[in-house]
Design an enzyme around this catalytic site. Structure first.
Site, mmCIF file in Angstrom:
data_model
loop_
_atom_site.group_PDB
_atom_site.id
_atom_site.type_symbol
_atom_site.label_atom_id
_atom_site.label_comp_id
_atom_site.label_asym_id
_atom_site.label_seq_id
_atom_site.Cartn_x
_atom_site.Cartn_y
_atom_site.Cartn_z
ATOM 1 N N GLU A 227 10.388 -9.583 -5.052
ATOM 2 C CA GLU A 227 11.046 -8.074 -4.570
ATOM 3 C C GLU A 227 12.276 -8.434 -4.339
ATOM 4 O OE1 GLU A 227 6.997 -6.297 -2.019
ATOM 5 O OE2 GLU A 227 8.077 -8.128 -1.140
ATOM 6 N N GLY B 37 2.612 -9.108 1.346
ATOM 7 C CA GLY B 37 1.787 -9.174 0.394
ATOM 8 C C GLY B 37 2.027 -10.372 -0.575
ATOM 9 N N ASP C 251 10.718 0.134 -2.348
ATOM 10 C CA ASP C 251 9.797 -0.911 -1.673
ATOM 11 C C ASP C 251 9.538 -0.696 -0.351
ATOM 12 O OD1 ASP C 251 8.463 -3.460 -1.757
ATOM 13 O OD2 ASP C 251 9.932 -4.425 -2.696
ATOM 14 N N GLY C 252 8.397 -1.331 0.104
ATOM 15 C CA GLY C 252 7.891 -1.217 1.619
ATOM 16 C C GLY C 252 8.459 -2.502 2.289
ATOM 17 N N ASP D 7 7.510 -4.877 6.082
ATOM 18 C CA ASP D 7 6.527 -5.183 7.390
ATOM 19 C C ASP D 7 7.472 -4.809 8.611
ATOM 20 O OD1 ASP D 7 4.336 -6.127 5.782
ATOM 21 O OD2 ASP D 7 6.016 -7.543 4.821
ATOM 22 N N GLY E 130 7.233 -9.488 2.776
ATOM 23 C CA GLY E 130 6.358 -10.535 2.051
ATOM 24 C C GLY E 130 4.855 -10.427 2.880
ATOM 25 N N SER F 216 0.997 -1.358 0.019
ATOM 26 C CA SER F 216 -0.040 0.033 -0.163
ATOM 27 C C SER F 216 0.728 1.400 -0.025
ATOM 28 C CB SER F 216 -0.896 -0.091 1.163
ATOM 29 O OG SER F 216 -0.276 -0.396 2.350
ATOM 30 N N THR F 217 2.252 1.307 0.577
ATOM 31 C CA THR F 217 2.730 2.587 0.446
ATOM 32 C C THR F 217 3.647 2.496 -0.770
ATOM 33 O OG1 THR F 217 3.411 1.755 2.954
ATOM 34 C CG2 THR F 217 4.727 3.703 1.812
HETATM 35 C C1 5RP Z 1 4.855 -7.307 0.060
HETATM 36 C C2 5RP Z 1 5.782 -6.285 1.055
HETATM 37 C C3 5RP Z 1 5.168 -5.131 1.214
HETATM 38 O O1 5RP Z 1 6.230 -4.465 0.726
HETATM 39 C C4 5RP Z 1 5.208 -4.918 2.706
HETATM 40 O O2 5RP Z 1 4.153 -6.036 3.256
HETATM 41 C C5 5RP Z 1 4.724 -3.423 3.105
HETATM 42 O O3 5RP Z 1 3.427 -3.140 2.737
HETATM 43 P P1 5RP Z 1 2.688 -1.894 2.934
HETATM 44 O O4 5RP Z 1 3.498 -0.807 2.303
HETATM 45 O O5 5RP Z 1 1.324 -2.171 2.532
HETATM 46 O O6 5RP Z 1 2.659 -1.769 4.609
HETATM 47 O O7 5RP Z 1 6.472 -6.831 1.439
HETATM 48 O O8 5RP Z 1 5.190 -8.663 -0.058
#
Ligand code: 5RP
Length: 236
Positions: free
Chosen positions: A112, A106, A90-91, A93, A104, A35-36
């Site tokens: 990634e 997502g 990239d985002g 967690d 991961g 989402s970011t």
């Molecule tokens: C997807 C990821 C995302 O970058 C991670 O989950 C962060 O997501 P968000 O920006 O929605 O918090 O690793 O596999």
């Protein structure tokens, strides 16, 4: 850009925009998932439309980022057509004080990792809730496993001291299936004292394709926070 009043969404939006502003004309850009980075892709599209940014191509890390790039007018290419990536955004967690990550959320961590590790500059965009003292504090480690190996791989993970759980779909009966057609197991560990070693050990289990621990690969972490009711972005 859609306005939002939710503070977490605001932080994500601001930090996503700040990262998009780091991209220079002529760059090959790794497009993260989540989402970011969705905001990053949207702002890259805005910058292209305004003419302020020209001549970039994106490498998507998932079906999600591919769809968003098409939606916002960011041209795409593949790893077969290029010999480097200038910048990946990239985002994450979780981010520890050494800039190691768990990714991961997502289920996109395999692609990634390929794209983010290839980039000359890897920028991570998170809201402040993702910062931890030690990896595994709040988030389980996602592990992508080929379906025929799911039972022995989960047994091997349990022997390592992990508590694996198959990730189940939302609004879909049955397990999450990745963009590669595999399953994801979320593994809780009581204590991840050596992320580098755990990353390698998990990937050595037959049938494991990739796990979500990213070590020694991040150049910059941009953090979105709310200060005095306003979203601000700082660098870690
Ligand atoms: C997807 C990821 C995302 O970058 C991670 O989950 C962060 O997501 P968000 O920006 O929605 O918090 O690793 O596999």
């Amino acid at each position: 850009m859609t306005a939002t009043a939710d503070p977490v969404q605001l932080m994500k939006q601001e930090v996503g925009k700040a990262a998009a502003n780091l991209v220079k004309s002529g760059s090959i850009v790794g497009l993260g998932t989540g989402s970011t980075t969705a905001f990053t892709i949207q702002f890259l599209g805005d910058r292209l439309k305004s003419g302020e940014l020209t001549d970039i191509v994106g490498i998507p890390t998932s079906f999600q980022s591919e769809v968003l790039a098409k939606q916002y007018g960011v041209p795409l290419t593949t790893l077969d057509a290029i010999d480097h990536i200038d910048i990946a955004i990239d985002g994450a967690d979780e981010v520890d004080p050494n800039k190691n990550l768990i990714k991961g959320g997502g289920a996109a961590h395999t692609r990634e990792k390929v794209v983010d590790y290839l980039a000359n500059q890897f920028i991570v965009v998170v809201d402040s809730g993702k910062l931890v003292k030690r990896l595994g504090e709040t988030f389980a480690v996602p592990v992508e496993i080929i379906p025929m190996a799911i039972t022995p791989a989960m047994q091997a993970i349990t022997k390592l001291g992990g508590k694996p759980e198959i990730r189940m779909g939302v609004k879909k009966a049955g397990p999450v299936i990745t963009d590669q057609g595999n399953m994801v197991v979320d593994v809780r560990f009581d204590n991840i004292s050596d992320p580098e070693n755990l990353e390698k050990t998990l990937n050595n289990i037959p049938g494991v394709l990739e796990n979500g621990i990213f070590v020694n690969c991040v150049d910059k972490v941009l953090i979105g926070e709310v200060k005095d009711h306003k979203p601000v972005v700082r660098e870690m």
